[in-house]
Enzyme design. Structure first.
Site, short mmCIF file in Angstrom:
data_model
loop_
_atom_site.label_atom_id
_atom_site.label_comp_id
_atom_site.label_asym_id
_atom_site.label_seq_id
_atom_site.Cartn_x
_atom_site.Cartn_y
_atom_site.Cartn_z
N GLU A 108 0.65 -1.17 -0.05
CA GLU A 108 0.07 -0.01 -0.06
C GLU A 108 0.93 1.18 0.03
O GLU A 108 0.57 2.22 -0.76
CB GLU A 108 -0.90 -0.06 1.16
CG GLU A 108 -2.10 -0.98 1.09
CD GLU A 108 -2.69 -1.35 2.29
OE1 GLU A 108 -3.89 -1.07 2.27
OE2 GLU A 108 -2.16 -1.53 3.47
N GLU A 128 -3.60 -9.54 4.39
CA GLU A 128 -4.48 -9.33 5.50
C GLU A 128 -5.70 -10.27 5.86
O GLU A 128 -5.79 -10.52 6.75
CB GLU A 128 -5.07 -7.90 5.28
CG GLU A 128 -4.03 -6.70 5.53
CD GLU A 128 -3.11 -6.43 4.24
OE1 GLU A 128 -2.60 -5.27 3.63
OE2 GLU A 128 -3.42 -7.22 3.23
N1 T1G Z 1 5.04 -8.24 11.29
C1 T1G Z 1 5.95 -8.65 12.36
N2 T1G Z 1 6.78 -9.58 12.08
C2 T1G Z 1 6.90 -10.11 10.82
C3 T1G Z 1 6.09 -9.89 9.95
C4 T1G Z 1 5.05 -8.80 10.06
N3 T1G Z 1 4.40 -8.29 9.15
N4 T1G Z 1 6.16 -10.70 8.53
C5 T1G Z 1 7.15 -11.62 9.17
N5 T1G Z 1 7.54 -11.17 10.49
C6 T1G Z 1 8.61 -12.01 11.15
C7 T1G Z 1 8.18 -13.44 11.55
O1 T1G Z 1 7.55 -13.82 12.72
C8 T1G Z 1 9.72 -14.13 11.74
O2 T1G Z 1 10.06 -13.75 12.94
C9 T1G Z 1 10.41 -13.35 10.73
O3 T1G Z 1 9.88 -12.08 10.35
C10 T1G Z 1 10.44 -13.89 9.32
O4 T1G Z 1 9.37 -14.33 9.01
C11 T1G Z 1 -2.28 -1.93 6.92
C12 T1G Z 1 -3.18 -4.39 7.98
C13 T1G Z 1 7.13 -11.76 4.61
C14 T1G Z 1 6.69 -13.73 3.21
O5 T1G Z 1 0.83 -10.56 6.52
O6 T1G Z 1 4.16 -13.61 5.07
O7 T1G Z 1 -0.07 -4.88 6.47
O8 T1G Z 1 10.11 -16.04 14.04
O9 T1G Z 1 9.67 -16.82 9.09
O10 T1G Z 1 9.38 -17.65 5.42
O11 T1G Z 1 -3.04 -3.07 5.37
O12 T1G Z 1 6.83 -13.58 6.88
O13 T1G Z 1 12.16 -14.99 13.06
O14 T1G Z 1 11.06 -14.27 15.12
O15 T1G Z 1 7.82 -15.85 7.98
O16 T1G Z 1 11.05 -15.93 4.66
C15 T1G Z 1 0.39 -7.97 6.15
C16 T1G Z 1 3.51 -11.52 6.52
C17 T1G Z 1 0.52 -7.60 7.52
C18 T1G Z 1 3.08 -10.85 5.72
C19 T1G Z 1 8.72 -13.95 4.71
N6 T1G Z 1 1.73 -8.64 5.85
N7 T1G Z 1 4.86 -12.32 6.46
O17 T1G Z 1 8.44 -15.41 4.72
O18 T1G Z 1 10.00 -15.45 6.78
S1 T1G Z 1 -1.14 -6.85 8.00
C20 T1G Z 1 2.00 -9.93 6.12
C21 T1G Z 1 4.78 -13.03 5.66
C22 T1G Z 1 -0.82 -5.04 7.05
C23 T1G Z 1 -2.15 -2.99 6.33
C24 T1G Z 1 -2.04 -4.27 6.89
C25 T1G Z 1 6.19 -13.75 5.74
C26 T1G Z 1 7.11 -13.32 4.53
P1 T1G Z 1 10.95 -14.70 13.82
P2 T1G Z 1 9.08 -15.79 8.28
P3 T1G Z 1 9.92 -16.01 5.30
#
Ligand code: T1G
Length: 692
Positions: A108, A128
């Site tokens: 976004e 999301e």
């Molecule tokens: N927030 C906080 N921590 C996150 C994170 C996030 N968005 N994404 C990953 N981590 C941490 C995760 O817990 C792990 O920590 C480490 O990063 C590596 O992740 C306003 C409402 C990006 C594809 O939903 O899908 O934006 O265990 O093991 O396999 O509209 O992480 O090492 O301590 O998964 O390489 C939307 C979520 C949020 C994406 C990478 N975004 N992340 O995958 O590594 S809502 C998501 C993923 C939002 C807005 C709204 C995957 C990845 P630790 P990982 P990976």
């Protein structure tokens, strides 16, 4: 180089400002990152020498979304609307340079920019919905203006990322950068923007794709119908539809306001809290307290599977899918042929659906060797036994295997219940024996219970967990006890379900309550699907349970067209008057005074003893953490992710409520409901399972 804050740097390349975000592991749009962006863009915008601004991220990915760990906490740092004002509303062209996964708020933020450049391997998306949320920073208003409404709905409702090629076609990105030359390519693009005086292109002003969809309610109606089944019980998808509808019906800023409100309303919901909990729980499972990440893993380049039945075949497919050669062994040629034919058929069906090419099928089948001789497994690095669930048979197999398998080979059992230590004890290598409990269909179900024996060595645990990831499973480490985590808790529910239909409910009442709670099916429909005659034998059957009576009558479940339910030719189930009579007669013979049983009691009797058993499992350290138990149930038993799992559910309704109800049931129905000491302690200390 100017440090805007701890995670944001500003550098200059001539008249181009470059803002670099560096906030490992995934540059999540945390308070610091938002503030760094707002202040960095602000600073560059105010600098007369700057003609354009490039935003780029260090590390493995562009901003992968809002920082999920911040949700539900007081907001700090720059807000998303402020960011929009600084970027989209700013006086200078802002170009987003993307690699890795530009997701959620990160995507976004990029759509707030005037132009976007990305490497060919970049991915974009709105996950999301998987967190019980919707995009909350303009995603539902801006993406439809680029990709069209149907495509935007697919992206937002599926939560599945799309690639750079698609992004270029939709105009989501304006140029593809050379791989590993993102910065240079973005600077060259910025150069072009400056030199050719390209306008401050704001997606908010692009309405042609919106206008094309106005007055065509069938677009959203079709999507509503499609997703109603997939998202049975979920809430967020309805909000996503409303937000996209607003993009069609309202002026941009009004649509933004409505999206924001819908987003903010979803954050505190039980469903979103559950799904955010599961996000982190799915990442915690891999962390094994006493097996550090640098524990050496053993090479697994060839896998042996003993048994080519339903489980053996499915297990083999996981490794073939990962490119690992498999040798499968059976005792009889026809059983072996049947097993191989099933594997081939499964692959052909997948190819027919276009999810595999015939070449893929050939490659996978080419990695498979079949044999009748156990000693052909001598050179395997890992052998998984999937024979009939009988301890003597398993001990016999492991005894023989131990003599054949090479030194250092790992021997695993796919047993669903039996004692791994007892099996390991018949070998000379108990430190290389463990359980790898797959779930049927093994090539589909994501869950793998990795059963740690008393003597299982740490490198063997590390190897199994890493292998689980490699074959696309979610590996949960569990200890040796009857039925491990999943089946041990399932037994509690099945027991109560059987008792409930004698006391006053009918199988279809119990199933309706469990189905409405969100599971794919109730205990009786599940038994009919699996077959009522698993573990049943005509010889020993004594009409001592409803199940035995049904089996004696030939009602063995779906496969016989009748079980607890009657089934029509397309296997649709309907309540059976005959079964109702059998149950009433059986209860009468047992002298049971049947009573009206409420749906609430059915649910509590089925779920609370499971939670209680979960507490015992934690007490006995047969699971590392409560969230692991939840991951088992979500990925192995269809527990609805929007309820977070049995242990999260207990925290949601309150451990005190669970304890009180268990005590009430114990007082009238006895030991089966005796609360676990851990549950008593949590309530006494006013704690939750999550606090453990
Ligand atoms: N927030 C906080 N921590 C996150 C994170 C996030 N968005 N994404 C990953 N981590 C941490 C995760 O817990 C792990 O920590 C480490 O990063 C590596 O992740 C306003 C409402 C990006 C594809 O939903 O899908 O934006 O265990 O093991 O396999 O509209 O992480 O090492 O301590 O998964 O390489 C939307 C979520 C949020 C994406 C990478 N975004 N992340 O995958 O590594 S809502 C998501 C993923 C939002 C807005 C709204 C995957 C990845 P630790 P990982 P990976």
């Amino acid at each position: 180089m100017t440090a805007i804050n701890a995670v944001t740097d500003l550098t200059r390349e001539g008249d181009i400002a470059v803002l670099t975000i560096n906030s490992p592991p995934v540059n999540a749009l945390s308070a610091d990152v938002r503030t760094g962006l707002r202040d960095g863009v602000g600073q560059a915008s105010a600098d007369p020498a700057v003609k354009a601004i490039v935003v780029i991220c260090a590390g493995r990915t562009f901003i992968a979304g809002a920082d999920i760990s911040e949700f539900g906490k007081p907001a700090t740092g720059a807000s998303l609307p402020e960011l929009q004002g600084a970027i989209e509303g700013g006086p200078k062209p802002v170009i987003a340079a993307m690699h890795g996964t530009a997701l959620g708020g990160g995507f976004e933020m990029a759509l707030m920019c005037h132009y976007r450049v990305a490497v060919p391997s970049a991915k974009f998306g709105f996950p999301e919905i998987k967190l019980g949320l919707i995009p909350g920073a303009g995603g539902t208003q801006r993406l439809p203006r680029l990709s069209g409404v149907e495509n935007a709905l697919e992206v937002i409702l599926s939560g599945t990322p799309f690639g750079a090629k698609q992004a270029l076609e939709w105009g989501v990105i304006d140029a593809l950068a050379e791989d590993r030359k993102l910065r240079e390519s973005a600077l060259a693009f910025a150069r072009k923007v400056i030199d050719t005086r390209m306008p401050l292109r704001k997606i908010r002003d692009l309405n042609d794709k919106i206008e094309a969809a106005r007055g065509r309610p069938e677009i959203l109606d079709k999507v509503r119908r499609e997703y109603a089944r997939k998202y049975r019980g979920f809430e967020a998808w309805q909000a996503a539809l409303r937000a996209v509808q607003a993009a069609l019906d309202l002026p941009f800023d009004d649509g933004m306001k409505l999206e924001r409100q819908l987003f903010l309303d979803l954050i505190p919901t039980a469903q979103s809290r559950a799904q955010r909990y599961v996000f982190f729980a799915e990442r915690k499972v891999w962390k094994v307290a006493d097996v550090p990440d640098d524990t050496p893993v053993l090479p697994v380049n060839k896998v042996g599977v003993i048994g080519a039945g339903t489980m053996g075949g499915g297990i083999a497919m996981n490794f073939l899918n990962a490119g690992i050669p498999v040798r499968i062994v059976e005792t009889a040629q026809d059983a072996l042929d049947r097993g191989i034919a099933t594997i081939r058929r499964n692959y052909d069906n997948t190819a027919k659906k276009g999810r595999l090419t015939q070449a893929d099928v050939q490659t996978r089948m080419g990695l498979l060797r079949a044999d009748l001789k156990l000693d052909t497994l001598a050179d395997c690095d890992l052998v998984i036994e999937a024979v009939y669930e009988n301890m003597d048979i398993k001990k016999d197999v492991f005894g023989k295997l131990d003599k054949i398998a090479k030194p250092g080979a790992i021997l695993a059992s796919n047993t669903s219940y039996l004692n791994i230590d007892e099996i390991a004890a018949v070998t000379s290598r108990p430190d290389h024996v463990l359980g790898m409990h797959f779930f049927s269909p093994a090539n589909v179900m994501r869950l793998l219970e990795v059963v740690r024996g008393e003597k299982t060595a740490k490198p063997v645990i590390a190897t199994a967990m890493q292998l689980a990831k490699k074959i696309g499973k979610i590996g949960v480490l569990v200890g040796v006890c009857h039925g491990f985590v999943g089946n041990r808790m399932l037994h509690q529910r099945q027991r109560e379900a059987q008792k409930l239909i004698l006391e006053g409910a009918m199988p279809w009442d119990v199933d309706r309550v469990i189905y409405d709670f969100g599971l794919p099916m109730g205990p009786f429909a599940m038994s009919d699907l699996a077959g009522l005659d698993i573990g049943w034998s005509k010889e020993t059957s004594k009409s001592s349970t409803i199940r035995e009576i049904l089996c004696e009558m030939g009602r063995r479940g779906q496969k016989t067209g009748a079980g607890f339910y009657d089934y029509d030719e397309s296997r649709n189930a309907k309540p059976s008057a005959l079964v109702e009579k059998i149950i009433l007669d059986f209860a009468a013979k047992k002298g049971i005074n049947r009573r009206t049983i409420s749906d609430a009691e059915i649910l509590e009797r089925c779920i609370y003893p499971m939670i209680n058993e979960g507490a015992k499992i934690l007490e006995e350290e047969k699971a590392q953490r409560a969230s692991d138990i939840d991951i088992v149930w979500i990925n192995g038993y269809g527990w609805p992710v929007y309820r977070g799992g049995p242990m999260f559910y207990a925290d949601l309704i309150g451990p005190g409520k669970v304890l009180a109800k268990l005590k009430e049931f114990e007082a009238t129905m006895g030991e089966d409901f005796k609360p676990a000491p851990l549950l008593e302690r949590l309530v006494a200390e006013n704690k939750r399972f999550q606090d453990l």
